[in-house]
Design a protein around this motif. Structure first.
Motif, PDB file in Angstrom:
ATOM      1  N   THR A 245      58.977  61.446  46.332  1.00 23.62           N
ATOM      2  CA  THR A 245      59.659  60.203  45.940  1.00 23.62           C
ATOM      3  C   THR A 245      59.737  60.021  44.424  1.00 23.62           C
ATOM      4  OG1 THR A 245      57.735  58.744  45.803  1.00 23.62           O
ATOM      5  CG2 THR A 245      58.695  59.063  48.002  1.00 23.62           C
ATOM      6  N   PHE A 246      59.146  60.921  43.665  1.00 28.21           N
ATOM      7  CA  PHE A 246      59.144  60.753  42.199  1.00 28.21           C
ATOM      8  C   PHE A 246      58.621  59.371  41.811  1.00 28.21           C
ATOM      9  CE2 PHE A 246      60.871  64.118  39.507  1.00 28.21           C
ATOM     10  CZ  PHE A 246      61.224  65.048  40.467  1.00 28.21           C
ATOM     11  N   CYS A 247      57.691  58.832  42.635  1.00 24.41           N
ATOM     12  CA  CYS A 247      57.207  57.469  42.362  1.00 24.41           C
ATOM     13  C   CYS A 247      56.431  57.389  41.047  1.00 24.41           C
ATOM     14  CB  CYS A 247      56.363  56.959  43.521  1.00 24.41           C
ATOM     15  SG  CYS A 247      54.938  57.994  43.861  1.00 24.41           S
ATOM     16  N   LEU A 248      55.921  58.539  40.577  1.00 24.63           N
ATOM     17  CA  LEU A 248      55.189  58.509  39.297  1.00 24.63           C
ATOM     18  C   LEU A 248      56.140  58.722  38.121  1.00 24.63           C
ATOM     19  CD1 LEU A 248      51.865  60.170  40.418  1.00 24.63           C
ATOM     20  CD2 LEU A 248      52.357  57.754  40.040  1.00 24.63           C
ATOM     21  N   ASN A 249      57.424  58.587  38.419  1.00 31.20           N
ATOM     22  CA  ASN A 249      58.446  58.512  37.386  1.00 31.20           C
ATOM     23  C   ASN A 249      58.986  57.066  37.369  1.00 31.20           C
ATOM     24  OD1 ASN A 249      61.563  59.453  36.410  1.00 31.20           O
ATOM     25  ND2 ASN A 249      59.849  60.549  35.512  1.00 31.20           N
ATOM     26  N   ALA A 250      58.146  56.161  37.866  1.00 31.09           N
ATOM     27  CA  ALA A 250      58.514  54.742  37.833  1.00 31.09           C
ATOM     28  C   ALA A 250      58.586  54.282  36.390  1.00 31.09           C
ATOM     29  CB  ALA A 250      57.453  53.923  38.564  1.00 31.09           C
ATOM     30  N   HIS A 251      59.442  53.309  36.154  1.00 28.09           N
ATOM     31  CA  HIS A 251      59.463  52.701  34.815  1.00 28.09           C
ATOM     32  C   HIS A 251      58.823  51.330  34.913  1.00 28.09           C
ATOM     33  CE1 HIS A 251      61.886  50.933  31.250  1.00 28.09           C
ATOM     34  NE2 HIS A 251      60.645  51.218  30.929  1.00 28.09           N
ATOM     35  N   VAL A 252      57.667  51.178  34.301  1.00 32.69           N
ATOM     36  CA  VAL A 252      57.011  49.865  34.303  1.00 32.69           C
ATOM     37  C   VAL A 252      57.186  49.244  32.926  1.00 32.69           C
ATOM     38  CG1 VAL A 252      55.361  50.583  36.070  1.00 32.69           C
ATOM     39  CG2 VAL A 252      54.687  50.659  33.685  1.00 32.69           C
ATOM     40  N   ILE A 253      57.541  47.976  32.931  1.00 36.29           N
ATOM     41  CA  ILE A 253      57.817  47.279  31.669  1.00 36.29           C
ATOM     42  C   ILE A 253      56.878  46.088  31.564  1.00 36.29           C
ATOM     43  CG2 ILE A 253      59.614  46.132  30.292  1.00 36.29           C
ATOM     44  CD1 ILE A 253      61.605  47.452  32.420  1.00 36.29           C
ATOM     45  N   HIS A 254      56.165  46.034  30.454  1.00 29.59           N
ATOM     46  CA  HIS A 254      55.309  44.873  30.201  1.00 29.59           C
ATOM     47  C   HIS A 254      55.829  44.241  28.922  1.00 29.59           C
ATOM     48  CE1 HIS A 254      52.294  48.314  31.082  1.00 29.59           C
ATOM     49  NE2 HIS A 254      53.295  48.831  30.437  1.00 29.59           N
ATOM     50  N   ASN A 255      56.539  43.139  29.035  1.00 31.13           N
ATOM     51  CA  ASN A 255      57.040  42.456  27.845  1.00 31.13           C
ATOM     52  C   ASN A 255      55.856  41.713  27.225  1.00 31.13           C
ATOM     53  OD1 ASN A 255      58.083  40.415  26.112  1.00 31.13           O
ATOM     54  ND2 ASN A 255      60.105  40.683  27.052  1.00 31.13           N
ATOM     55  N   ASP A 256      55.400  42.210  26.070  1.00 30.23           N
ATOM     56  CA  ASP A 256      54.202  41.608  25.475  1.00 30.23           C
ATOM     57  C   ASP A 256      54.505  40.310  24.742  1.00 30.23           C
ATOM     58  OD1 ASP A 256      55.600  43.118  23.653  1.00 30.23           O
ATOM     59  OD2 ASP A 256      53.880  44.261  22.928  1.00 30.23           O
ATOM     60  N   GLY A 296      64.372  64.655  38.001  1.00 28.93           N
ATOM     61  CA  GLY A 296      64.098  63.403  37.284  1.00 28.93           C
ATOM     62  C   GLY A 296      64.426  62.185  38.112  1.00 28.93           C
ATOM     63  N   SER A 297      63.879  61.038  37.708  1.00 27.59           N
ATOM     64  CA  SER A 297      64.201  59.771  38.371  1.00 27.59           C
ATOM     65  C   SER A 297      64.269  58.686  37.298  1.00 27.59           C
ATOM     66  CB  SER A 297      63.180  59.502  39.477  1.00 27.59           C
ATOM     67  OG  SER A 297      63.484  58.309  40.172  1.00 27.59           O
ATOM     68  N   VAL A 298      63.819  57.496  37.631  1.00 29.44           N
ATOM     69  CA  VAL A 298      64.071  56.341  36.759  1.00 29.44           C
ATOM     70  C   VAL A 298      63.546  56.505  35.330  1.00 29.44           C
ATOM     71  CG1 VAL A 298      63.645  53.867  36.476  1.00 29.44           C
ATOM     72  CG2 VAL A 298      64.063  54.799  38.756  1.00 29.44           C
ATOM     73  N   PHE A 299      62.278  56.880  35.203  1.00 26.78           N
ATOM     74  CA  PHE A 299      61.680  56.928  33.858  1.00 26.78           C
ATOM     75  C   PHE A 299      62.454  57.866  32.945  1.00 26.78           C
ATOM     76  CE2 PHE A 299      58.828  58.068  30.462  1.00 26.78           C
ATOM     77  CZ  PHE A 299      58.070  56.932  30.219  1.00 26.78           C
ATOM     78  N   CYS A 300      62.935  58.982  33.526  1.00 24.32           N
ATOM     79  CA  CYS A 300      63.662  59.980  32.717  1.00 24.32           C
ATOM     80  C   CYS A 300      65.026  59.502  32.294  1.00 24.32           C
ATOM     81  CB  CYS A 300      63.919  61.250  33.529  1.00 24.32           C
ATOM     82  SG  CYS A 300      62.544  61.899  34.403  1.00 24.32           S
ATOM     83  N   MET A 301      65.574  58.496  32.992  1.00 28.52           N
ATOM     84  CA  MET A 301      66.974  58.117  32.789  1.00 28.52           C
ATOM     85  C   MET A 301      67.152  57.026  31.753  1.00 28.52           C
ATOM     86  SD  MET A 301      68.076  58.288  36.773  1.00 28.52           S
ATOM     87  CE  MET A 301      69.724  57.655  36.568  1.00 28.52           C
ATOM     88  N   LYS A 302      66.116  56.762  30.977  1.00 30.25           N
ATOM     89  CA  LYS A 302      66.230  55.742  29.924  1.00 30.25           C
ATOM     90  C   LYS A 302      65.274  56.094  28.799  1.00 30.25           C
ATOM     91  CE  LYS A 302      62.072  54.223  30.407  1.00 30.25           C
ATOM     92  NZ  LYS A 302      61.647  55.628  30.243  1.00 30.25           N
TER      93      LYS A 302
END
Ligand code: ARG
Length: 306
Positions: A245-256, A296-302
């Motif tokens: 699932t390429f789940c470890l290519n998730a993009h997590v965003i923490h707006n500080d 690639g998945s999400v993290f790679c695409m940005k």
């Protein structure tokens, strides 16, 4: 000696240093994507691409890219990210859509320019260098290192001036010597022995200052030991889930700036989804099947930029 001084190794002298002692770093909040116009699969650059030559559904790939772009626009409307920009893909650059790889931007408006392993991907880099230069960034060119693939292999510790640098497939550990000296930032080198996890962004997702999710099989025993010392909570994701699932290519965003948190990942994961829920993320599941065929998945695409 503190971890900030000894940038090379996390060793017996500095291993008691706490992440909380490390200086803070602002998070990049602007999203850059690259249009998929010329995305294609024409060779095998990583094991995920085996047998995929000619298998790409291009219209579907465009729709999937558009859906991801729409999610980022929604995150902009929700003030999770500050902006969403697009650089045009170039003819003959079949992998340019994976725009996490050509650069590594730093908060002081310097950007490390990648040295891609594959000649066909080396052609992508000048487009990004010009893009960053137009934004006022100063380019850093590596002298000694032969390979460095940007944010694909270099992942920051959330909110901290501390980096993790994957090596073994696409980046050369020497790159991290140069980057840590130039940016004055400690870099924890992590060897990636497993070809399924050829970039650090395929197997390692920091979720907060103290939490990370990863695939154990992607790392060496030494690498895991360091990670387990620096994060008090590690979510171990099964290898099959990470690969399928390429789940470890998730993009997590923490707006500080406003505390908002969102995570985007490929549909179908179980353990990664649970970890993201436990860490309080608003979750967006999306379909990236055509990009996964290319490794690639999400993290790679940005690219996240300042
Ligand atoms: N086909 C591309 C390559 O092998 C995929 C790159 C994926 N990017 C990433 N950050 N993992 O180079």
């Amino acid at each position: 000696m503190s971890i900030e001084k000894d940038v090379k190794n996390y060793n017996s002298e500095n291993k008691n240093t706490k992440v909380s002692d490390i200086e803070s770093r602002p998070e990049p909040l602007k999203v850059l994507m690259c249009s998929p116009t010329y995305f294609d699969i024409i060779d095998v650059k990583n094991t995920h691409m085996l047998g995929q030559n000619g298998n790409l559904k291009k219209d579907l790939a465009r729709q999937q890219w558009q859906s991801l772009h729409d999610i980022y626009l929604q995150l902009k409307a929700d003030a999770v990210v500050e902006d969403v920009m697009v650089i045009d893909g170039a003819a003959g650059c079949e992998d340019m859509v994976f725009c996490a790889n050509q650069t590594f931007p730093w908060f002081d408006k310097r950007v490390v320019i990648s040295k891609m392993r594959h000649p066909s991907r080396q052609k992508e880099v000048p487009f990004f260098e010009a893009y960053f230069s137009a934004l006022g960034y100063q380019a850093i060119h590596l002298q000694e290192a032969k390979m460095f693939e940007g944010m694909g292999d270099t992942i920051p510790h959330p909110h901290k001036k501390l980096l993790y640098g994957g090596y073994g497939h696409r980046s050369d550990p020497k790159a991290y010597d140069e980057i840590s000296k130039t940016l004055q930032v400690p870099i924890i080198r992590l060897e990636l022995p497993n070809p399924n996890f050829y970039h650090l962004d395929t197997c390692f997702v920091p979720l907060s200052e103290s939490e990370v999710m990863l695939c154990r099989e992607a790392f060496t025993a030494e690498g895991l030991e360091i990670i387990e010392k620096l994060f008090s909570k590690v979510f171990y994701i099964p290898k099959s889930e990470a690969i399928n699932t390429f789940c470890l290519n998730a993009h997590v965003i923490h707006n500080d700036k406003n505390g908002k948190k969102a995570a985007i990942l490929q549909k179908g994961s179980v353990h990664a989804l649970e970890a993201l829920k436990q860490c309080g993320y608003t979750i967006y599941e999306t379909e990236t099947s055509e990009f996964m065929k290319s490794g690639g998945s999400v993290f790679c695409m940005k690219m996240m930029i300042y």
